[in-house]
Design a protein around this motif. Structure first.
Motif, PDB file in Angstrom:
ATOM      1  N   ALA A  73       0.880  -1.192   0.053  1.00  0.00           N
ATOM      2  CA  ALA A  73      -0.053   0.089   0.050  1.00  0.00           C
ATOM      3  C   ALA A  73       1.006   1.191   0.103  1.00  0.00           C
ATOM      4  O   ALA A  73       0.456   2.129  -0.834  1.00  0.00           O
ATOM      5  CB  ALA A  73      -0.987   0.015   1.265  1.00  0.00           C
ATOM      6  N   ASP A  74       1.705   1.338   1.035  1.00  0.00           N
ATOM      7  CA  ASP A  74       2.638   2.461   0.876  1.00  0.00           C
ATOM      8  C   ASP A  74       3.346   2.830  -0.150  1.00  0.00           C
ATOM      9  O   ASP A  74       3.602   3.853  -0.975  1.00  0.00           O
ATOM     10  CB  ASP A  74       3.795   2.304   1.904  1.00  0.00           C
ATOM     11  N   GLU A  75       4.070   1.686  -0.971  1.00  0.00           N
ATOM     12  CA  GLU A  75       4.674   1.699  -2.426  1.00  0.00           C
ATOM     13  C   GLU A  75       3.604   2.328  -3.476  1.00  0.00           C
ATOM     14  O   GLU A  75       4.123   3.025  -4.497  1.00  0.00           O
ATOM     15  CB  GLU A  75       5.065   0.352  -2.827  1.00  0.00           C
ATOM     16  N   LEU A  76       2.330   2.136  -3.290  1.00  0.00           N
ATOM     17  CA  LEU A  76       1.404   2.564  -4.232  1.00  0.00           C
ATOM     18  C   LEU A  76       0.866   3.820  -4.132  1.00  0.00           C
ATOM     19  O   LEU A  76       0.031   4.271  -4.571  1.00  0.00           O
ATOM     20  CB  LEU A  76       0.278   1.483  -4.208  1.00  0.00           C
ATOM     21  N   GLY A  77       1.123   4.350  -2.743  1.00  0.00           N
ATOM     22  CA  GLY A  77       0.509   5.309  -2.227  1.00  0.00           C
ATOM     23  C   GLY A  77      -0.807   5.391  -1.757  1.00  0.00           C
ATOM     24  O   GLY A  77      -1.821   6.371  -1.686  1.00  0.00           O
ATOM     25  N   ILE A  78      -1.168   4.466  -1.218  1.00  0.00           N
ATOM     26  CA  ILE A  78      -2.428   4.017  -0.807  1.00  0.00           C
ATOM     27  C   ILE A  78      -2.655   4.124   0.577  1.00  0.00           C
ATOM     28  O   ILE A  78      -1.783   3.342   1.438  1.00  0.00           O
ATOM     29  CB  ILE A  78      -3.030   2.843  -1.423  1.00  0.00           C
ATOM     30  N   THR A  79      -3.621   4.853   1.229  1.00  0.00           N
ATOM     31  CA  THR A  79      -3.873   4.670   2.476  1.00  0.00           C
ATOM     32  C   THR A  79      -5.096   3.482   3.072  1.00  0.00           C
ATOM     33  O   THR A  79      -6.072   3.339   2.191  1.00  0.00           O
ATOM     34  CB  THR A  79      -4.520   5.906   3.180  1.00  0.00           C
ATOM     35  N   LEU A  80      -4.779   2.799   3.755  1.00  0.00           N
ATOM     36  CA  LEU A  80      -5.462   1.631   4.386  1.00  0.00           C
ATOM     37  C   LEU A  80      -6.554   1.860   5.447  1.00  0.00           C
ATOM     38  O   LEU A  80      -6.541   2.567   6.415  1.00  0.00           O
ATOM     39  CB  LEU A  80      -4.703   0.345   4.602  1.00  0.00           C
ATOM     40  N   GLU A  81      -7.841   1.332   5.398  1.00  0.00           N
ATOM     41  CA  GLU A  81      -8.827   1.169   6.344  1.00  0.00           C
ATOM     42  C   GLU A  81      -9.152  -0.141   6.649  1.00  0.00           C
ATOM     43  O   GLU A  81      -8.770  -0.960   5.733  1.00  0.00           O
ATOM     44  CB  GLU A  81     -10.021   2.146   6.036  1.00  0.00           C
ATOM     45  N   VAL A  82      -9.599  -0.478   7.658  1.00  0.00           N
ATOM     46  CA  VAL A  82     -10.069  -1.894   8.008  1.00  0.00           C
ATOM     47  C   VAL A  82     -11.524  -2.126   8.537  1.00  0.00           C
ATOM     48  O   VAL A  82     -12.058  -1.205   9.350  1.00  0.00           O
ATOM     49  CB  VAL A  82      -9.085  -2.465   9.203  1.00  0.00           C
ATOM     50  N   GLY A  83     -12.005  -3.126   8.263  1.00  0.00           N
ATOM     51  CA  GLY A  83     -13.445  -3.366   8.649  1.00  0.00           C
ATOM     52  C   GLY A  83     -13.616  -4.856   8.964  1.00  0.00           C
ATOM     53  O   GLY A  83     -12.743  -5.537   8.390  1.00  0.00           O
ATOM     54  N   THR A  84     -14.176  -5.042  10.215  1.00  0.00           N
ATOM     55  CA  THR A  84     -14.556  -6.544  10.320  1.00  0.00           C
ATOM     56  C   THR A  84     -16.157  -6.652  10.807  1.00  0.00           C
ATOM     57  O   THR A  84     -16.728  -5.391  10.977  1.00  0.00           O
ATOM     58  CB  THR A  84     -13.553  -6.764  11.659  1.00  0.00           C
ATOM     59  N   LYS A  85     -16.534  -7.772  11.568  1.00  0.00           N
ATOM     60  CA  LYS A  85     -17.739  -7.668  12.219  1.00  0.00           C
ATOM     61  C   LYS A  85     -17.485  -8.260  13.615  1.00  0.00           C
ATOM     62  O   LYS A  85     -16.825  -8.888  13.945  1.00  0.00           O
ATOM     63  CB  LYS A  85     -18.710  -8.689  11.345  1.00  0.00           C
ATOM     64  N   GLY A  86     -18.277  -7.472  14.515  1.00  0.00           N
ATOM     65  CA  GLY A  86     -18.419  -8.072  15.964  1.00  0.00           C
ATOM     66  C   GLY A  86     -17.766  -7.130  16.864  1.00  0.00           C
ATOM     67  O   GLY A  86     -16.867  -6.192  16.610  1.00  0.00           O
ATOM     68  N   ILE A  87     -18.070  -7.000  18.079  1.00  0.00           N
ATOM     69  CA  ILE A  87     -17.526  -6.269  19.185  1.00  0.00           C
ATOM     70  C   ILE A  87     -17.196  -6.857  20.373  1.00  0.00           C
ATOM     71  O   ILE A  87     -17.180  -6.279  21.423  1.00  0.00           O
ATOM     72  CB  ILE A  87     -18.473  -5.052  19.428  1.00  0.00           C
ATOM     73  N   HIS A  88     -17.013  -8.061  20.281  1.00  0.00           N
ATOM     74  CA  HIS A  88     -16.276  -8.722  21.395  1.00  0.00           C
ATOM     75  C   HIS A  88     -14.969  -8.093  21.811  1.00  0.00           C
ATOM     76  O   HIS A  88     -14.290  -7.682  20.916  1.00  0.00           O
ATOM     77  CB  HIS A  88     -16.147 -10.185  21.307  1.00  0.00           C
ATOM     78  N   PRO A  89     -14.629  -7.868  23.034  1.00  0.00           N
ATOM     79  CA  PRO A  89     -13.510  -7.028  23.259  1.00  0.00           C
ATOM     80  C   PRO A  89     -12.164  -7.492  22.782  1.00  0.00           C
ATOM     81  O   PRO A  89     -11.341  -6.933  22.276  1.00  0.00           O
ATOM     82  CB  PRO A  89     -13.577  -6.966  25.016  1.00  0.00           C
ATOM     83  N   GLU A  90     -11.994  -8.733  23.067  1.00  0.00           N
ATOM     84  CA  GLU A  90     -10.639  -9.408  22.525  1.00  0.00           C
ATOM     85  C   GLU A  90     -10.560  -9.428  20.808  1.00  0.00           C
ATOM     86  O   GLU A  90      -9.550  -9.075  20.327  1.00  0.00           O
ATOM     87  CB  GLU A  90     -10.647 -10.740  22.873  1.00  0.00           C
ATOM     88  N   HIS A  91     -11.638  -9.333  20.343  1.00  0.00           N
ATOM     89  CA  HIS A  91     -11.858  -9.196  18.883  1.00  0.00           C
ATOM     90  C   HIS A  91     -11.460  -7.982  18.581  1.00  0.00           C
ATOM     91  O   HIS A  91     -10.766  -7.654  17.385  1.00  0.00           O
ATOM     92  CB  HIS A  91     -13.215  -9.731  18.353  1.00  0.00           C
ATOM     93  N   LEU A  92     -11.921  -6.885  19.142  1.00  0.00           N
ATOM     94  CA  LEU A  92     -11.783  -5.642  19.022  1.00  0.00           C
ATOM     95  C   LEU A  92     -10.296  -5.030  19.019  1.00  0.00           C
ATOM     96  O   LEU A  92      -9.795  -4.399  18.457  1.00  0.00           O
ATOM     97  CB  LEU A  92     -12.782  -4.569  19.902  1.00  0.00           C
TER      98      LEU A  92
END
Length: 275
Positions: A73-92
């Motif tokens: 991503a850095d080499e391509l000049g792209i900023t990343l965002e992340v998505g998941t499902k669930g809010i269990h504390p350890e998962h977060l």
């Protein structure tokens, strides 16, 4: 206005989600893309923001694998965002670590996963516990509007927490399945939006006029009132990123599906860039 209305950090940008490459990243095609390939395709389209969202292999990557994605991503000049499902504390906490390695300042999630469907009190307790860690890391949590949890419930939690590091990922297409009208959802969530998923949608009659199919449409050709949504949420003024997704059904062949997926992506980018 709740202080979550401050929006995102930096400039408002147009990005692609891994959902824009849903079929090409899947094992339904003969030569699936890797996430590195998807990033390269995004860069070829002039995109500098990519949200890796609900991409199962991400959770199994070790730090070296994640660092390699970040390097691409850095080499391509792209900023990343992340998505998941669930809010269990350890998962977060796990995805907070993933977000940090990838350089993401935002984690999109949803309340429910199989085996964990927290009520509002539990959700408030969880966010109260983990948000100090997210705030220290500079990573915001955006909870997506969708049919499994009424929008008013999600908003009730966000309002009770009242922290700029917890807000809404707006996606009015999802809520139609729960008979929540897109304009009503847009009106309700607008002050609390941190991230936007942009996908168009439409109903079509099934064969024999027996019922309807609710599915995706090329951006600008379906029922999404994009101009109304933008007027209400004001992403440019509030520095909220707009992430392109698709609900594209599988076509007759792999070739047709890939061609149409790419066509929808290009059309969506052209449409948003023209606004």
């Amino acid at each position: 206005m709740n202080k979550t209305a401050q929006g995102s950090i930096g400039q408002s940008r147009i990005g692609l989600s891994s959902y824009a490459f849903f079929w090409q990243l899947s094992d339904q095609v003969s030569n699936p893309l890797s996430i590195h390939d998807a990033l390269r395709k995004a860069a070829d389209l002039g995109v500098d923001l990519f949200q890796i969202c609900d991409y199962a292999p991400l959770e199994d990557m070790n730090d070296a694998d994640l660092a390699a994605v970040r390097t691409t991503a850095d080499e391509l000049g792209i900023t990343l965002e992340v998505g998941t499902k669930g809010i269990h504390p350890e998962h977060l906490r796990k995805f907070l670590h993933i977000a940090q390695v990838l350089g993401s300042d935002l984690l999109r999630t949803m309340f429910n996963v199989p085996g964990h469907t927290p009520d509002n009190d539990e959700a408030v307790a969880i966010f109260t516990e983990v948000l100090p860690e997210f705030e220290a890391a500079g990573v915001r949590i955006a909870v997506e509007t969708y049919e499994q949890v009424p929008t008013e419930r999600i908003l009730a939690v966000v309002k009770r927490i009242n922290n700029p590091y917890l807000g809404i990922c707006s996606d009015p297409a999802n809520t139609v399945a729960a008979l929540e009208m897109p304009r009503q959802v847009i009106d309700a969530v607008a002050p609390y939006v941190l991230n936007m998923h942009i996908k168009d949608f439409a109903f079509s009659r099934k064969q024999g006029w027996v019922g309807f199919t609710y599915t995706g449409a090329p951006l600008g050709q379906g029922l999404l009132d994009y101009n109304y949504m933008i007027e209400k949420i004001q992403p440019k003024t509030r520095n909220i990123n707009q992430i392109i997704e698709h609900w594209l059904p599988w076509q007759d062949t792999e070739t047709d599906t890939i061609h149409l997926e790419n066509q929808w992506t290009q059309q969506a980018l052209t449409y948003l860039r023209s606004k």
